[in-house]
Design a protein around this motif. Structure first.
Motif, PDB file in Angstrom:
ATOM      1  N   ILE A  40       0.844  -1.193   0.000  1.00 46.52           N
ATOM      2  CA  ILE A  40       0.000   0.000   0.000  1.00 46.52           C
ATOM      3  C   ILE A  40       0.875   1.237   0.000  1.00 46.52           C
ATOM      4  O   ILE A  40       1.746   1.396   0.859  1.00 46.52           O
ATOM      5  CB  ILE A  40      -0.943   0.022   1.220  1.00 46.52           C
ATOM      6  N   ASP A  41       0.655   2.112  -0.951  1.00 49.25           N
ATOM      7  CA  ASP A  41       1.407   3.356  -1.049  1.00 49.25           C
ATOM      8  C   ASP A  41       0.641   4.455  -0.323  1.00 49.25           C
ATOM      9  O   ASP A  41      -0.355   4.965  -0.826  1.00 49.25           O
ATOM     10  CB  ASP A  41       1.631   3.734  -2.512  1.00 49.25           C
ATOM     11  N   GLY A  42       1.142   4.825   0.863  1.00 52.88           N
ATOM     12  CA  GLY A  42       0.502   5.873   1.653  1.00 52.88           C
ATOM     13  C   GLY A  42       1.256   7.185   1.620  1.00 52.88           C
ATOM     14  O   GLY A  42       1.139   7.990   2.546  1.00 52.88           O
ATOM     15  N   ASP A  43       2.014   7.397   0.557  1.00 46.59           N
ATOM     16  CA  ASP A  43       2.816   8.614   0.415  1.00 46.59           C
ATOM     17  C   ASP A  43       2.302   9.419  -0.778  1.00 46.59           C
ATOM     18  O   ASP A  43       2.252   8.900  -1.894  1.00 46.59           O
ATOM     19  CB  ASP A  43       4.282   8.237   0.203  1.00 46.59           C
ATOM     20  N   PRO A  44       1.920  10.693  -0.564  1.00 49.38           N
ATOM     21  CA  PRO A  44       1.424  11.505  -1.688  1.00 49.38           C
ATOM     22  C   PRO A  44       2.437  11.679  -2.828  1.00 49.38           C
ATOM     23  O   PRO A  44       2.055  12.049  -3.939  1.00 49.38           O
ATOM     24  CB  PRO A  44       1.118  12.864  -1.032  1.00 49.38           C
ATOM     25  N   GLN A  45       3.706  11.407  -2.571  1.00 47.88           N
ATOM     26  CA  GLN A  45       4.693  11.486  -3.652  1.00 47.88           C
ATOM     27  C   GLN A  45       4.519  10.358  -4.657  1.00 47.88           C
ATOM     28  O   GLN A  45       4.978  10.457  -5.795  1.00 47.88           O
ATOM     29  CB  GLN A  45       6.110  11.450  -3.073  1.00 47.88           C
ATOM     30  N   CYS A  46       3.904   9.263  -4.224  1.00 43.20           N
ATOM     31  CA  CYS A  46       3.543   8.128  -5.093  1.00 43.20           C
ATOM     32  C   CYS A  46       4.747   7.463  -5.755  1.00 43.20           C
ATOM     33  O   CYS A  46       4.612   6.849  -6.822  1.00 43.20           O
ATOM     34  CB  CYS A  46       2.547   8.566  -6.166  1.00 43.20           C
TER      35      CYS A  46
END
Length: 281
Positions: free
Chosen positions: A44-50
Motif C-alpha cells: 500500500i502506497d501511503g505517500d502523496p509522492q507516489c
C-alpha cells in the motif's frame, strides 16, 4: 496465504518523518524479498509522492481508484487493489511487471484530511476485510507526522524505522517514538516497533560507525532495537527504481540485495517473537 484464521496477518509500516532515509526503497525491497520467498504480499502506497506506485508499475490517472477511495469510502478493496500481472506480462511479453498486489497512492492524499479526522479507522476497516488473503501487508508512508500517518498507524501491527547513519538521526527517531507512544495510548495499543533499520551504510567511514553506535544506544533507551543487518550503500538500489523492479528481483547478487534478504529474515523472526507465533508469517 493465511490459511489459519486464528493468526493475524501482520501490517508492517515503513516510517520516518525525515526524508532521504531509503524508506520507500526499503519498503519495496522488503516486499520483493517476501515475494521471492513465496509470500502473498499486499503493498500500500501511503505517500502523496507516489514513488512506490510508479516503481511497482501500478496504474494511475483519472478514473483509476486509489487509496483515497478507501479513505473517502467511495471504493471497495476489490476496486482499488491492482492485482499482480505476472502471467499477463508473460503472455504479452510486457516488461512492466507488477509482482504483487498494489494499492496505488494519490498525490491529493493530503486534501482529504477531513475524512481522516472524521474516522481514523477508515483504512483499517478496509484492510481488515482482505488481509486474511495475504501473508503480509507492507505500507510505504509520507515523511511527515500528520493525520495521514495516524490513520496508517491505526491499521498497523508493526513499524520499521529506516534511518541514515548520520549525527542528526537521533532527533528524528526520538520525535517519531513520542508520536508512536501517543498512537499506542489512543487508537492502537498493540502497535509495536519492530526495530530501527540502518540504511545507506558505508562502514569505511568513521561517521557511519559512530552514528550507528549512537542510534543503537538510542534504540535501547527507547526500549526497541536496531536490526543487526545494515543496508549497505549500493548503486543498484536507484538503478532498480529506473527499471521499475524491486531490487532483489532486478539484481539478486549485490550487497544491498544480500542485506535486504538478511533484514527480512530478522523482521519475520521479530514479528513472530513479538506475537508468540500468532501472526501469519
Amino acid at each position: 496465504m493465511n490459511s489459519d484464521k486464528r493468526k493475524e496477518t501482520p501490517v508492517v509500516v515503513f516510517s520516518n518523518n525525515k526524508g532521504g532515509v531509503a524508506k520507500t526503497s526499503s519498503a519495496i525491497a522488503t516486499a520483493g524479498v517476501l515475494f521471492q520467498m513465496g509470500k502473498k504480499v499486499l503493498f500500500i502506497d501511503g505517500d502523496p509522492q507516489c514513488n512506490s506506485t510508479k516503481a511497482l508499475n501500478a496504474f494511475t490517472g483519472e478514473g483509476i481508484p486509489t487509496i483515497i477511495d478507501l479513505i473517502m469510502n467511495t471504493g471497495t478493496m476489490d476496486e482499488v487493489i491492482q492485482k499482480d500481472n505476472i502471467e499477463e506480462s508473460k503472455k504479452n511479453n510486457n516488461q512492466k511487471v507488477r509482482y504483487f498486489d498494489v494499492i496505488p497512492g494519490d498525490k491529493d492524499l493530503n486534501s482529504v484530511e477531513e475524512f481522516m479526522r472524521a474516522d481514523i479507522f477508515c483504512l483499517k476497516k478496509h484492510i481488515d476485510q482482505v488481509k486474511d488473503n495475504y501473508d503480509i501487508v507492507i505500507f510505504d508512508t509520507n515523511p511527515a507526522i500528520n493525520i495521514l500517518l495516524t490513520v496508517i498507524y491505526t491499521a498497523a501491527t508493526h513499524i520499521v524505522i529506516p534511518v541514515e547513519p548520520d549525527p542528526f538521526s537521533a532527533d528524528g527517531i526520538e520525535t517519531l517514538y513520542r508520536y508512536i507512544e501517543e498512537e499506542r495510548g489512543n487508537a492502537n495499543a498493540d502497535l509495536k516497533i519492530a526495530g530501527i533499520l540502518i540504511t545507506q551504510y558505508d562502514g569505511r567511514t568513521n561517521v557511519a560507525q559512530i552514528a550507528s553506535a549512537m542510534i543503537s544506544q538510542i534504540a535501547s533507551l527507547l526500549k526497541t532495537k536496531t536490526f543487526d543487518t545494515k543496508i549497505r550503500d549500493c548503486v543498484r538500489v536507484p538503478e532498480s527504481h529506473t527499471v521499475s523492479m524491486p531490487l532483489t528481483i532486478f539484481r539478486r547478487k549485490c550487497t544491498a540485495s544480500d542485506d535486504y534478504y538478511s533484514f527480512v529474515n530478522e523482521l519475520l523472526e521479530t514479528i513472530n517473537e513479538d506475537n508468540n507465533g500468532e501472526l501469519n508469517v
